[in-house]
Scaffold this active site. Structure first.
Site, PDB file in Angstrom:
ATOM      1  N   LYS A   1       6.567  -5.310  10.287  1.00 35.07           N
ATOM      2  CA  LYS A   1       5.174  -4.856  10.447  1.00 35.07           C
ATOM      3  C   LYS A   1       4.985  -4.477  11.916  1.00 35.07           C
ATOM      4  O   LYS A   1       4.614  -5.311  12.743  1.00 35.07           O
ATOM      5  CB  LYS A   1       4.226  -5.978   9.993  1.00 35.07           C
ATOM      6  CG  LYS A   1       2.913  -5.459   9.432  1.00 35.07           C
ATOM      7  CD  LYS A   1       2.187  -6.539   8.680  1.00 35.07           C
ATOM      8  CE  LYS A   1       0.704  -6.246   8.567  1.00 35.07           C
ATOM      9  NZ  LYS A   1       0.337  -5.020   7.916  1.00 35.07           N
TER      10      LYS A   1
HETATM   11  N1  PMP Z   1       2.132  -2.178   2.626  1.00 31.19           N
HETATM   12  C1  PMP Z   1       1.653  -1.893   3.851  1.00 31.19           C
HETATM   13  C2  PMP Z   1       2.056  -0.624   4.497  1.00 31.19           C
HETATM   14  C3  PMP Z   1       0.769  -2.785   4.490  1.00 31.19           C
HETATM   15  O1  PMP Z   1       0.281  -2.498   5.697  1.00 31.19           O
HETATM   16  C4  PMP Z   1       0.383  -3.965   3.834  1.00 31.19           C
HETATM   17  C5  PMP Z   1      -0.565  -4.920   4.502  1.00 31.19           C
HETATM   18  N2  PMP Z   1       0.116  -5.841   5.313  1.00 31.19           N
HETATM   19  C6  PMP Z   1       0.919  -4.225   2.564  1.00 31.19           C
HETATM   20  C7  PMP Z   1       1.786  -3.311   1.991  1.00 31.19           C
HETATM   21  C8  PMP Z   1       0.573  -5.490   1.834  1.00 31.19           C
HETATM   22  O2  PMP Z   1       1.208  -6.575   2.438  1.00 31.19           O
HETATM   23  P1  PMP Z   1       0.633  -8.050   2.320  1.00 31.19           P
HETATM   24  O3  PMP Z   1       0.426  -8.283   0.877  1.00 31.19           O
HETATM   25  O4  PMP Z   1       1.702  -8.889   2.891  1.00 31.19           O
HETATM   26  O5  PMP Z   1      -0.635  -8.082   3.088  1.00 31.19           O
END
Ligand code: PMP
Length: 296
Positions: free
Chosen positions: A153
């Site tokens: 991320k």
């Molecule tokens: N894909 C992307 C590109 C994101 O930014 C997020 C948000 N973090 C998610 C998927 C979903 O991830 P999570 O369920 O861990 O929040």
């Protein structure tokens, strides 16, 4: 909107007012997008605030930092403890928590030794709202996994997301759906994507997407409820035939989708597996499920 003159943040080992904090304009992160971050939610439960899957989020933060050659001198446990203190200091229970790891001065394209750690939190409504969304297939693809670590991320990756959402909104849609470099559906700009066909769920496999923690929770809940989930490649044309669809993400939770490229799905949202899983998800994050298990 994100802070007031009363908001307390954690920055580099100290608690301070958000309004007293400052940053270096020569930060490598500001110029090149080389920071890493997380998006976490806490929920009010009978036992007080609970940070949902806190460990998993901070493990992902450490993974993201390592991939970006950022030396983060905090353990998962320390970060979890600090997060609960952050909530307490700000008197928050239902909150969105944003850890950000950003770098000091460096105009070169090499790792930076000066590492800053920010933890902040605010009240945030569901990111994509409560109404069912109309999506368009984006003209932007998700980044090629050979161009970056897609499962990390990283702040800079979100320029792709901003372009996709801005394009979708400017064309009158609520949100974008992005394909991978091979033309298969990958995910949304800030959420993973599932569709339902004949009582079965389909979602993109890992490899071209962020490995969402909510995606994983939904897969676990589906297993518990006897719903089959297939992680497979599929195209927008497959989604046009869907009975229903939804996004999953920490900020968005479970967000129902009504249509893709103006093709409306067969079922009403209330009648979909997505709606059932949305309830199951909200029960789980609030630790209500053993008392108020209203899945049928
Ligand atoms: N894909 C992307 C590109 C994101 O930014 C997020 C948000 N973090 C998610 C998927 C979903 O991830 P999570 O369920 O861990 O929040």
């Amino acid at each position: 909107m994100y802070y007031t003159d009363k908001t307390t943040i954690f920055l580099d080992g100290k608690w301070m007012k958000a309004t007293d904090a400052s940053t270096d304009l020569y930060s490598q992160t500001l110029h090149y997008g080389s920071g890493v971050f997380e998006g976490i939610r806490s929920y009010a439960t009978e036992d007080g605030a609970m940070v949902f899957k806190a460990k998993e989020h901070f493990e992902r933060l450490l993974y993201s930092a390592e991939k970006m050659h950022i030396d983060l001198s905090y353990s998962v446990d320390e970060l979890v403890t600090l997060t609960y203190e952050l909530l307490e200091r700000n008197n928050l229970q239902n909150a969105y928590i944003r850890p950000l790891v950003y770098l000091g001065q460096n105009m070169s394209l090499q790792p930076t030794e000066e590492v800053h750690v920010l933890l902040c939190a605010w009240n945030w409504e569901r990111y994509l709202g409560d109404k069912q969304l109309n999506l368009m297939t984006s003209s932007f693809q998700r980044p090629n996994p050979k161009s970056c670590f897609v499962e990390a991320k990283v702040t800079g990756h979100y320029t792709n997301s901003i372009l996709a959402t801005t394009e979708a909104k400017s064309k009158g849609y609520d949100e974008a759906l992005l394909l991978d470099m091979n033309g298969f559906v990958a995910e949304g700009p800030g959420a993973n994507f599932f569709y339902e066909k004949d009582d079965k769920l389909f979602t993109a496999p890992l490899g071209n997407i962020l490995a969402g923690i909510t995606r994983q929770t939904i897969i676990e809940l589906a297993q518990e409820l006897g719903i089959e989930v297939e992680e497979t490649f599929f195209t927008p044309e497959d989604v046009y035939q869907a009975d229903g669809a939804f996004f999953t993400g920490t900020a968005a939770e479970v967000a129902g989708v009504e249509s893709l490229d103006d093709r409306t799905f067969n079922l009403k949202w209330e009648d979909t597996l997505g709606a059932m899983l949305s309830t199951a998800y909200l029960n789980r994050v609030q630790k209500k499920e053993y008392k108020n298990f209203e899945l049928v």
